[in-house]
Design a protein around this motif. Structure first.
Motif, PDB file in Angstrom:
ATOM      1  N   GLN A  35     110.265   1.596 -25.935  1.00  0.00           N
ATOM      2  CA  GLN A  35     111.393   2.092 -26.721  1.00  0.00           C
ATOM      3  C   GLN A  35     111.115   1.951 -28.214  1.00  0.00           C
ATOM      4  OE1 GLN A  35     115.126   0.307 -25.644  1.00  0.00           O
ATOM      5  NE2 GLN A  35     116.243   1.217 -27.360  1.00  0.00           N
ATOM      6  N   CYS A  36     110.586   0.804 -28.627  1.00  0.00           N
ATOM      7  CA  CYS A  36     110.287   0.572 -30.048  1.00  0.00           C
ATOM      8  C   CYS A  36     109.249   1.567 -30.566  1.00  0.00           C
ATOM      9  CB  CYS A  36     109.782  -0.855 -30.260  1.00  0.00           C
ATOM     10  SG  CYS A  36     111.022  -2.143 -30.034  1.00  0.00           S
ATOM     11  N   ILE A  37     108.183   1.755 -29.818  1.00  0.00           N
ATOM     12  CA  ILE A  37     107.116   2.673 -30.248  1.00  0.00           C
ATOM     13  C   ILE A  37     107.643   4.101 -30.314  1.00  0.00           C
ATOM     14  CG2 ILE A  37     104.877   3.652 -29.633  1.00  0.00           C
ATOM     15  CD1 ILE A  37     104.701   0.825 -30.771  1.00  0.00           C
ATOM     16  N   ASP A  38     108.445   4.494 -29.334  1.00  0.00           N
ATOM     17  CA  ASP A  38     109.022   5.842 -29.328  1.00  0.00           C
ATOM     18  C   ASP A  38     109.912   6.070 -30.546  1.00  0.00           C
ATOM     19  OD1 ASP A  38     107.732   6.453 -26.984  1.00  0.00           O
ATOM     20  OD2 ASP A  38     109.497   6.248 -25.696  1.00  0.00           O
ATOM     21  N   GLU A  39     110.518   5.001 -31.067  1.00  0.00           N
ATOM     22  CA  GLU A  39     111.389   5.118 -32.235  1.00  0.00           C
ATOM     23  C   GLU A  39     110.655   4.822 -33.545  1.00  0.00           C
ATOM     24  OE1 GLU A  39     115.218   3.223 -31.899  1.00  0.00           O
ATOM     25  OE2 GLU A  39     115.365   3.643 -29.744  1.00  0.00           O
ATOM     26  N   GLY A  40     109.336   4.732 -33.476  1.00  0.00           N
ATOM     27  CA  GLY A  40     108.539   4.592 -34.693  1.00  0.00           C
ATOM     28  C   GLY A  40     108.531   3.205 -35.293  1.00  0.00           C
ATOM     29  N   LYS A  41     108.811   2.194 -34.491  1.00  0.00           N
ATOM     30  CA  LYS A  41     108.818   0.819 -34.989  1.00  0.00           C
ATOM     31  C   LYS A  41     107.459   0.167 -34.761  1.00  0.00           C
ATOM     32  CE  LYS A  41     113.261   1.568 -35.366  1.00  0.00           C
ATOM     33  NZ  LYS A  41     113.948   1.796 -36.659  1.00  0.00           N
ATOM     34  N   LYS A  42     107.138  -0.819 -35.584  1.00  0.00           N
ATOM     35  CA  LYS A  42     105.983  -1.666 -35.332  1.00  0.00           C
ATOM     36  C   LYS A  42     106.441  -2.855 -34.496  1.00  0.00           C
ATOM     37  CE  LYS A  42     103.336  -0.398 -39.476  1.00  0.00           C
ATOM     38  NZ  LYS A  42     102.180   0.190 -38.766  1.00  0.00           N
ATOM     39  N   VAL A  43     105.557  -3.301 -33.585  1.00  0.00           N
ATOM     40  CA  VAL A  43     105.950  -4.311 -32.612  1.00  0.00           C
ATOM     41  C   VAL A  43     104.902  -5.414 -32.524  1.00  0.00           C
ATOM     42  CG1 VAL A  43     106.686  -4.736 -30.233  1.00  0.00           C
ATOM     43  CG2 VAL A  43     107.025  -2.477 -31.255  1.00  0.00           C
ATOM     44  N   ILE A  44     105.380  -6.653 -32.487  1.00  0.00           N
ATOM     45  CA  ILE A  44     104.547  -7.782 -32.103  1.00  0.00           C
ATOM     46  C   ILE A  44     105.170  -8.366 -30.850  1.00  0.00           C
ATOM     47  CG2 ILE A  44     103.652 -10.057 -32.717  1.00  0.00           C
ATOM     48  CD1 ILE A  44     104.747  -7.970 -35.557  1.00  0.00           C
ATOM     49  N   ASP A  45     104.437  -8.261 -29.732  1.00  0.00           N
ATOM     50  CA  ASP A  45     104.932  -8.768 -28.464  1.00  0.00           C
ATOM     51  C   ASP A  45     104.391 -10.175 -28.245  1.00  0.00           C
ATOM     52  OD1 ASP A  45     106.026  -9.054 -25.946  1.00  0.00           O
ATOM     53  OD2 ASP A  45     104.361  -8.036 -24.946  1.00  0.00           O
ATOM     54  N   ALA A  46     105.291 -11.157 -28.213  1.00  0.00           N
ATOM     55  CA  ALA A  46     104.881 -12.549 -28.028  1.00  0.00           C
ATOM     56  C   ALA A  46     104.673 -12.901 -26.563  1.00  0.00           C
ATOM     57  CB  ALA A  46     105.929 -13.479 -28.640  1.00  0.00           C
ATOM     58  N   GLY A  47     105.007 -11.984 -25.662  1.00  0.00           N
ATOM     59  CA  GLY A  47     104.806 -12.221 -24.234  1.00  0.00           C
ATOM     60  C   GLY A  47     103.424 -11.804 -23.778  1.00  0.00           C
ATOM     61  N   ALA A  48     103.216 -11.802 -22.462  1.00  0.00           N
ATOM     62  CA  ALA A  48     101.882 -11.588 -21.895  1.00  0.00           C
ATOM     63  C   ALA A  48     101.593 -10.146 -21.507  1.00  0.00           C
ATOM     64  CB  ALA A  48     101.717 -12.475 -20.660  1.00  0.00           C
ATOM     65  N   ASP A  49     102.579  -9.257 -21.598  1.00  0.00           N
ATOM     66  CA  ASP A  49     102.440  -7.934 -20.982  1.00  0.00           C
ATOM     67  C   ASP A  49     101.289  -7.093 -21.522  1.00  0.00           C
ATOM     68  OD1 ASP A  49     104.601  -8.668 -19.503  1.00  0.00           O
ATOM     69  OD2 ASP A  49     105.915  -7.034 -20.137  1.00  0.00           O
ATOM     70  N   PHE A  50     100.886  -7.284 -22.769  1.00  0.00           N
ATOM     71  CA  PHE A  50      99.871  -6.408 -23.372  1.00  0.00           C
ATOM     72  C   PHE A  50      98.585  -7.143 -23.748  1.00  0.00           C
ATOM     73  CE2 PHE A  50     103.837  -4.192 -23.819  1.00  0.00           C
ATOM     74  CZ  PHE A  50     103.516  -2.866 -23.608  1.00  0.00           C
ATOM     75  N   ARG A  51      98.419  -8.361 -23.292  1.00  0.00           N
ATOM     76  CA  ARG A  51      97.259  -9.153 -23.723  1.00  0.00           C
ATOM     77  C   ARG A  51      95.953  -8.743 -23.055  1.00  0.00           C
ATOM     78  NH1 ARG A  51     100.408 -14.914 -23.173  1.00  0.00           N
ATOM     79  NH2 ARG A  51     101.686 -14.746 -25.074  1.00  0.00           N
ATOM     80  N   LEU A  52      96.036  -8.256 -21.830  1.00  0.00           N
ATOM     81  CA  LEU A  52      94.822  -7.952 -21.073  1.00  0.00           C
ATOM     82  C   LEU A  52      94.518  -6.460 -21.092  1.00  0.00           C
ATOM     83  CD1 LEU A  52      95.333 -10.257 -17.963  1.00  0.00           C
ATOM     84  CD2 LEU A  52      93.727 -10.587 -19.836  1.00  0.00           C
ATOM     85  N   ASN A  53      93.259  -6.125 -21.314  1.00  0.00           N
ATOM     86  CA  ASN A  53      92.834  -4.728 -21.244  1.00  0.00           C
ATOM     87  C   ASN A  53      92.710  -4.254 -19.801  1.00  0.00           C
ATOM     88  OD1 ASN A  53      91.270  -5.830 -23.942  1.00  0.00           O
ATOM     89  ND2 ASN A  53      92.079  -3.771 -24.179  1.00  0.00           N
ATOM     90  N   ASP A  54      92.300  -5.147 -18.922  1.00  0.00           N
ATOM     91  CA  ASP A  54      92.162  -4.806 -17.514  1.00  0.00           C
ATOM     92  C   ASP A  54      93.535  -4.939 -16.851  1.00  0.00           C
ATOM     93  OD1 ASP A  54      91.636  -4.737 -14.741  1.00  0.00           O
ATOM     94  OD2 ASP A  54      89.602  -5.484 -15.045  1.00  0.00           O
ATOM     95  N   LEU A  55      94.186  -3.803 -16.655  1.00  0.00           N
ATOM     96  CA  LEU A  55      95.557  -3.812 -16.148  1.00  0.00           C
ATOM     97  C   LEU A  55      95.634  -4.277 -14.700  1.00  0.00           C
ATOM     98  CD1 LEU A  55      96.997  -0.578 -17.789  1.00  0.00           C
ATOM     99  CD2 LEU A  55      96.779  -2.895 -18.713  1.00  0.00           C
ATOM    100  N   LYS A  56      94.582  -4.018 -13.920  1.00  0.00           N
ATOM    101  CA  LYS A  56      94.565  -4.485 -12.533  1.00  0.00           C
ATOM    102  C   LYS A  56      94.528  -6.009 -12.498  1.00  0.00           C
ATOM    103  CE  LYS A  56      94.134  -3.970  -8.017  1.00  0.00           C
ATOM    104  NZ  LYS A  56      93.861  -5.338  -7.558  1.00  0.00           N
ATOM    105  N   VAL A  57      93.752  -6.602 -13.372  1.00  0.00           N
ATOM    106  CA  VAL A  57      93.699  -8.069 -13.449  1.00  0.00           C
ATOM    107  C   VAL A  57      95.062  -8.613 -13.838  1.00  0.00           C
ATOM    108  CG1 VAL A  57      92.721 -10.019 -14.734  1.00  0.00           C
ATOM    109  CG2 VAL A  57      91.235  -8.175 -13.924  1.00  0.00           C
TER     110      VAL A  57
END
Length: 346
Positions: free
Chosen positions: A87-109
């Motif tokens: 939602q933030c990206i779609d609305e043109g905002k910059k985001v820092i996610d402090a959670g784990a959802d985007f830390r890994l490049n390997d999505l299966k892992v």
């Protein structure tokens, strides 16, 4: 220059509250809004009375915070951030996610270790891993930063020079790490109950902690081949701080003076990493309430093993402080803005 409007989603938790304290001191931003799933309409200072008269803003809805902000910090458990980030990206905002959802490049892992399905795989390709000492240029050009985990921050900073310069074998790294109880989050549990934690010290999730794949993946990006990590975290009876002791077999030709000089040179231009004199080992109390990482080095000549000790404050360099450091880089502020604090050692 106009002030950057900054919102915090999930501001009622430990990381969110730490962010508020830092952002209040930041001369380039205004806190545009805060949200909390369970506290909407309540004043922030009712949850954290030390802010009374200093920051009494009320918790709003997530949408209100997003709409008023240029930059959004998201401080939610894993599996809760992805839709919010979209939602933030779609609305043109910059985001820092402090959670784990985007830390890994390997999505299966990620899906295997976190038992959480990915909904927007294309969105993950935009995320930059927010370890500034590793990815500063990429952070400055992105709209989505994945703030690293607390344990991985201390461990990766401790290993980065040795791994990148191929000084150690990375196929059997042993990492013994200890964290204060705030690392477990604000939710109550029997493990962190005062009566169970006070005067106690224990290991947990040996070999199964979810930060293991993050450590291994990022070491691979630093240049390590065939990475295998034995990672054992422990829970300390202190409020905050992480101490990671890392044992790595040296390759032939590496001596203590060369290694120490390499570390000093490697981090010479990084304001939040201090390499101590050779043989001096760091103390958690020396970095508490600061964004600093202290690294100590020694070589066990008998076993030809490099011993690295790295300490951070898990709520600062391990979470909120590093998130603001990332924002500073994203928005063109001085990297240290709002973060220039030295902790007393008592």
């Amino acid at each position: 220059m106009s002030m950057v409007q900054v919102g915090v989603i999930g501001a009622s938790g430990y990381v969110g509250s730490e962010l508020i304290g830092i952002l209040m001191k930041h001369e380039g931003v205004d806190i545009s809004g805060i949200s909390s799933e369970n506290n909407q309409g309540a004043a922030f200072s009712t949850l954290y009375p030390s802010f009374k008269g200093q920051y009494d803003a009320q918790f709003e809805s997530n949408q209100e915070v997003i709409s008023k902000s240029d930059v959004v910090f998201i401080c939610l458990p894993h599996g809760k951030s992805e839709n919010m980030v979209k939602q933030c990206i779609d609305e043109g905002k910059k985001v820092i996610d402090a959670g784990a959802d985007f830390r890994l490049n390997d999505l299966k892992v990620y899906e295997d270790w976190y038992e959480t399905a990915i909904s927007y795989p294309e969105l993950h390709g935009q995320a930059v891993y927010g370890l500034p000492e590793m990815n500063k240029e990429a952070i400055s050009q992105t709209s989505l930063v994945a703030n690293p985990g607390c344990y991985p921050t201390s461990i990766l900073l401790g290993l980065y020079p040795a791994v990148s310069e191929q000084l150690i074998n990375t196929d059997r790294l042993i990492i013994d790490a200890k964290s204060g109880v705030t690392g477990a989050g604000k939710s109550l549990s029997a493990v962190t109950h005062f009566a169970n934690k006070n005067e106690a010290f224990k290991a947990y999730k040996a070999g199964t902690h979810r930060h293991t794949p993050e450590i291994e993946e990022k070491l691979g990006q630093m240049g390590a081949d065939n990475v295998k990590v034995s990672f054992v975290p422990h829970l300390l009876p202190v409020n905050r701080g992480i101490l990671s002791t890392i044992y790595a077999d040296l390759k032939s030709g590496s001596d203590s003076e060369h290694i120490h000089n390499l570390y000093k040179k490697w981090y010479a231009n990084d304001p939040f990493v201090t390499v101590l004199d050779y043989g001096t080992l760091p103390d958690i109390s020396h970095v508490t309430h600061s964004n600093q990482c202290h690294i100590g080095l020694t070589v066990d000549e008998r076993t030809q093993r490099l011993i690295i000790v790295s300490v951070i404050d898990n709520m600062q360099k391990g979470a909120a402080g590093q998130a603001v450091q990332n924002m500073n880089i994203m928005m063109g502020f001085n990297e240290t803005e709002g973060l220039a604090m030295v902790a007393p050692s008592f």
